[in-house]
Write a protein that holds these residues in place. Sequence first.
Motif, PDB file in Angstrom:
ATOM      1  N   TRP A   1      -3.977  -1.864   1.808  1.00  0.00           N
ATOM      2  CA  TRP A   1      -2.610  -1.416   1.601  1.00  0.00           C
ATOM      3  C   TRP A   1      -1.670  -2.597   1.424  1.00  0.00           C
ATOM      4  CZ3 TRP A   1       1.194  -3.032   4.968  1.00  0.00           C
ATOM      5  CH2 TRP A   1       0.753  -3.616   6.153  1.00  0.00           C
ATOM      6  N   LEU A   2      -0.476  -2.292   0.965  1.00  0.00           N
ATOM      7  CA  LEU A   2       0.576  -3.306   0.858  1.00  0.00           C
ATOM      8  C   LEU A   2       1.917  -2.614   0.740  1.00  0.00           C
ATOM      9  CD1 LEU A   2       1.509  -3.245  -2.364  1.00  0.00           C
ATOM     10  CD2 LEU A   2      -0.576  -4.574  -2.655  1.00  0.00           C
ATOM     11  N   GLU A   3       2.976  -3.388   0.916  1.00  0.00           N
ATOM     12  CA  GLU A   3       4.335  -2.885   0.748  1.00  0.00           C
ATOM     13  C   GLU A   3       5.107  -3.830  -0.172  1.00  0.00           C
ATOM     14  OE1 GLU A   3       6.134  -2.322   4.535  1.00  0.00           O
ATOM     15  OE2 GLU A   3       4.845  -0.611   5.074  1.00  0.00           O
ATOM     16  N   VAL A   4       5.861  -3.243  -1.105  1.00  0.00           N
ATOM     17  CA  VAL A   4       6.643  -4.022  -2.074  1.00  0.00           C
ATOM     18  C   VAL A   4       7.994  -3.348  -2.260  1.00  0.00           C
ATOM     19  CG1 VAL A   4       4.655  -4.945  -3.338  1.00  0.00           C
ATOM     20  CG2 VAL A   4       5.638  -2.737  -4.002  1.00  0.00           C
TER      21      VAL A   4
ATOM     22  N   PRO B   1      -3.449 -11.941  -1.187  1.00  0.00           N
ATOM     23  CA  PRO B   1      -2.504 -12.309  -0.118  1.00  0.00           C
ATOM     24  C   PRO B   1      -1.143 -12.745  -0.669  1.00  0.00           C
ATOM     25  CG  PRO B   1      -4.671 -13.189   0.371  1.00  0.00           C
ATOM     26  CD  PRO B   1      -4.749 -12.632  -1.028  1.00  0.00           C
ATOM     27  N   GLY B   2      -0.114 -11.999  -0.308  1.00  0.00           N
ATOM     28  CA  GLY B   2       1.249 -12.380  -0.686  1.00  0.00           C
ATOM     29  C   GLY B   2       1.729 -11.893  -2.030  1.00  0.00           C
ATOM     30  N   VAL B   3       0.851 -11.333  -2.869  1.00  0.00           N
ATOM     31  CA  VAL B   3       1.285 -10.951  -4.207  1.00  0.00           C
ATOM     32  C   VAL B   3       0.483  -9.761  -4.740  1.00  0.00           C
ATOM     33  CG1 VAL B   3      -0.278 -12.578  -5.355  1.00  0.00           C
ATOM     34  CG2 VAL B   3       1.792 -11.810  -6.543  1.00  0.00           C
ATOM     35  N   LEU B   4       1.189  -8.877  -5.447  1.00  0.00           N
ATOM     36  CA  LEU B   4       0.560  -7.777  -6.184  1.00  0.00           C
ATOM     37  C   LEU B   4       0.757  -8.060  -7.663  1.00  0.00           C
ATOM     38  CD1 LEU B   4      -0.699  -4.937  -6.534  1.00  0.00           C
ATOM     39  CD2 LEU B   4       1.645  -4.021  -6.424  1.00  0.00           C
ATOM     40  N   THR B   5      -0.347  -8.232  -8.381  1.00  0.00           N
ATOM     41  CA  THR B   5      -0.279  -8.459  -9.825  1.00  0.00           C
ATOM     42  C   THR B   5      -0.461  -7.126 -10.541  1.00  0.00           C
ATOM     43  OG1 THR B   5      -1.196 -10.679  -9.599  1.00  0.00           O
ATOM     44  CG2 THR B   5      -1.260  -9.683 -11.785  1.00  0.00           C
ATOM     45  N   VAL B   6       0.502  -6.792 -11.385  1.00  0.00           N
ATOM     46  CA  VAL B   6       0.459  -5.577 -12.193  1.00  0.00           C
ATOM     47  C   VAL B   6       0.394  -6.020 -13.649  1.00  0.00           C
ATOM     48  CG1 VAL B   6       1.664  -3.458 -12.832  1.00  0.00           C
ATOM     49  CG2 VAL B   6       1.815  -4.313 -10.482  1.00  0.00           C
TER      50      VAL B   6
ATOM     51  N   TRP C   1       2.997  -8.888 -14.381  1.00  0.00           N
ATOM     52  CA  TRP C   1       4.042  -8.954 -13.367  1.00  0.00           C
ATOM     53  C   TRP C   1       3.423  -9.419 -12.060  1.00  0.00           C
ATOM     54  CZ3 TRP C   1       9.228  -7.337 -14.158  1.00  0.00           C
ATOM     55  CH2 TRP C   1       9.480  -6.815 -15.428  1.00  0.00           C
ATOM     56  N   SER C   2       4.059 -10.364 -11.402  1.00  0.00           N
ATOM     57  CA  SER C   2       3.596 -10.867 -10.111  1.00  0.00           C
ATOM     58  C   SER C   2       4.657 -10.526  -9.067  1.00  0.00           C
ATOM     59  CB  SER C   2       3.372 -12.379 -10.168  1.00  0.00           C
ATOM     60  OG  SER C   2       2.386 -12.694 -11.148  1.00  0.00           O
ATOM     61  N   ILE C   3       4.369  -9.486  -8.259  1.00  0.00           N
ATOM     62  CA  ILE C   3       5.345  -8.949  -7.315  1.00  0.00           C
ATOM     63  C   ILE C   3       5.020  -9.443  -5.908  1.00  0.00           C
ATOM     64  CG2 ILE C   3       6.394  -6.858  -6.401  1.00  0.00           C
ATOM     65  CD1 ILE C   3       5.379  -5.399  -8.886  1.00  0.00           C
ATOM     66  N   PRO C   4       5.938 -10.131  -5.251  1.00  0.00           N
ATOM     67  CA  PRO C   4       5.666 -10.573  -3.868  1.00  0.00           C
ATOM     68  C   PRO C   4       5.568  -9.367  -2.929  1.00  0.00           C
ATOM     69  CG  PRO C   4       7.946 -11.006  -4.467  1.00  0.00           C
ATOM     70  CD  PRO C   4       7.271 -10.549  -5.720  1.00  0.00           C
TER      71      PRO C   4
ATOM     72  N   ASN D   1      12.258   3.822  -8.214  1.00  0.00           N
ATOM     73  CA  ASN D   1      13.120   2.798  -8.799  1.00  0.00           C
ATOM     74  C   ASN D   1      14.271   2.391  -7.888  1.00  0.00           C
ATOM     75  OD1 ASN D   1      14.036   1.099 -10.978  1.00  0.00           O
ATOM     76  ND2 ASN D   1      15.643   2.608 -11.358  1.00  0.00           N
ATOM     77  N   ARG D   2      14.738   3.315  -7.027  1.00  0.00           N
ATOM     78  CA  ARG D   2      15.876   3.017  -6.158  1.00  0.00           C
ATOM     79  C   ARG D   2      15.472   2.845  -4.694  1.00  0.00           C
ATOM     80  NH1 ARG D   2      20.592   3.808  -8.947  1.00  0.00           N
ATOM     81  NH2 ARG D   2      20.419   4.997 -10.881  1.00  0.00           N
ATOM     82  N   LYS D   3      14.181   2.741  -4.450  1.00  0.00           N
ATOM     83  CA  LYS D   3      13.703   2.612  -3.079  1.00  0.00           C
ATOM     84  C   LYS D   3      13.577   1.149  -2.677  1.00  0.00           C
ATOM     85  CE  LYS D   3      13.320   7.061  -2.888  1.00  0.00           C
ATOM     86  NZ  LYS D   3      14.326   7.843  -2.150  1.00  0.00           N
ATOM     87  N   GLU D   4      13.985   0.856  -1.452  1.00  0.00           N
ATOM     88  CA  GLU D   4      13.953  -0.510  -0.964  1.00  0.00           C
ATOM     89  C   GLU D   4      12.529  -0.960  -0.671  1.00  0.00           C
ATOM     90  OE1 GLU D   4      14.978  -4.236   0.269  1.00  0.00           O
ATOM     91  OE2 GLU D   4      16.218  -2.748  -0.762  1.00  0.00           O
ATOM     92  N   ARG D   5      11.701  -0.056  -0.121  1.00  0.00           N
ATOM     93  CA  ARG D   5      10.365  -0.448   0.322  1.00  0.00           C
ATOM     94  C   ARG D   5       9.379   0.683  -0.002  1.00  0.00           C
ATOM     95  NH1 ARG D   5       9.956  -4.448   4.469  1.00  0.00           N
ATOM     96  NH2 ARG D   5       7.811  -4.774   5.197  1.00  0.00           N
ATOM     97  N   VAL D   6       8.296   0.352  -0.677  1.00  0.00           N
ATOM     98  CA  VAL D   6       7.271   1.329  -1.043  1.00  0.00           C
ATOM     99  C   VAL D   6       5.923   0.850  -0.507  1.00  0.00           C
ATOM    100  CG1 VAL D   6       6.065   2.497  -2.928  1.00  0.00           C
ATOM    101  CG2 VAL D   6       8.512   2.005  -3.124  1.00  0.00           C
TER     102      VAL D   6
END
Length: 586
Positions: free
Chosen positions: A341-344, A376-381, A392-395, A419-424
Amino acid sequence: MAKTALLISSGSYDDPRLHNLPSSVPDAARFAELLRRPELGGFDTRIVNDAPLIAVQRSIHDTLSQADADDLVIVYFSGHGLKDLFGRFYLALPETDLSALPATALSGRYIREQINDASVRKIVIVLDSCFSGAFGRDLIAKSVVVSDGTPDEFAEGTGHAILAASSPIQYALEDGSGPAPTSVFTRAICDGIATGAADVDGDGWISLNDLFEYSAKEVNERYPLQTPQMSCFGLDRDLKLLRAPTLLRNYAELGADVEEALKSDHTELRMAAVTVLGRITHSKNKERASAALRVLRKARGDYHPAVAESIARHIASAPKTPRRTASIRSSNDKRLHSSRWLEVHGIQLAKATQTAASFTNSNIAQLSAVHFSAKPGVLTVWATDRYRVDVWSIPTLASGDTFDLSIFVPEVYSLKIFNRKERVRMEAGEVFAEFDSEGKAISLGCTDFGDLPDYERLIRKSYTTHVRVARAPLLDAIERAVNQSPKKNTPIVLDLGTNGHGEVGVRFPRNRKSLETVPVEHSGDEISMGLSPTFALAALSSFSGRVVDLRGTAPDKPLLLTAEDEPLHRHILMPVRLAEFERARE
């Protein structure tokens, strides 16, 4: 040709009869910074602030005497303009005594003599000092003595021009209404240069005449009490002073002529405007296509049946925005409790997935999905259709175990609800992935393709060519060039760093001369790259900022697009082989 600028400012005065001018020093600093920018003027600048008479005289002498005949020199002065009882013109300095102007102020005669003695024949004098007049509310007059007009001392000799802040019967004004006082005239000059608005004729350059026309119009519209003037003595008014920055306008603008035609009382004009707007809805530039569709929807109530029918037809045929396919449920009904899992940030996830989804290929399974790689630390889309790769490289804000999965494009569009959510939070399962935020969750089917194309090998550690260009004008240039081709999707050639590294040229392979050019900031080699115009427009449209960076190494190697204000996003564009087109040209 060397370009030199001397900026003299006097804002503090010992004589109590001369009030201080708090705008003079910061005005000179701002003007110098703009002149110094390599993408604009590349001037070698020197600033002299609140200096004594001997230092100012020496700086003028050194600047003009050391310049060669074909150099360009700008001398700027901000301060009080004065005349003595005999009508002789002076510029006030900190030590100036109104009772002894010849001994304590900078005389116009001295400047004229230095101009006449110098070999340089392109001198522009900018005087932000008043010659006469009155002053208005919240404005401080920048003189205490009425002058009779442009100083006679400057009306001799050749090869120079005078830009004066006001007419013979007016003051030059300083705006003291804001927190930071600024000169009305210098502010107009600097704003025109910084925004590119001073490029009045739209040729990509700010000429002497452009700068005067723009500043005079801006000053007079805001403060009718002041009318700048220009005098040329053997110097061409069209002398190019600076390169205009590409206008930072919204590319979604459709043009005043189209919108005016849509308001016309003539049915034929409205029909023509609807046809143009309908064509724009199919543009590869999504911003412009969306703007055209919005205008058509607003015009649906046209009273004429033929126009209303045409509007409805174009709206119906316009490309549709993909809609959400997944159902939304409560986060309490979570199906996954995975260690992967992860949160972005929601806005980053939504933007990355919606953009990448447009660069897929529905004919091949691996290319019809958006790929997610959690490290670790990044989600690549990322996604690719083989000819281009959007990355896209999302921290990550928090994360568990690493994972790799792919979600097919129809389902990916459902992620725009975040699109308007702070944390997913994203959790990865074997056959589906779950996303939830603030009590709402969706599940999207996923798969693991295993070995996917290694896009990282396409991104080099260093590039031999780097071009920084404003996005909107380059989009404009490519579309204008494409419209000149009778064949659909004819490859275009981008000449990176043409005309002494100062422009990007757009042409067809069979042409030697550019059809369109765009001013750029360039470093490295000059290379020419063949590209699909459709892919090039889509690549530029995938960014939302004003400026993009293009990097390449050779005509047959991928072009990398990035943007300084969009650090998470990279786009790789494959070149077109131009050999057959080049042979056809020969």
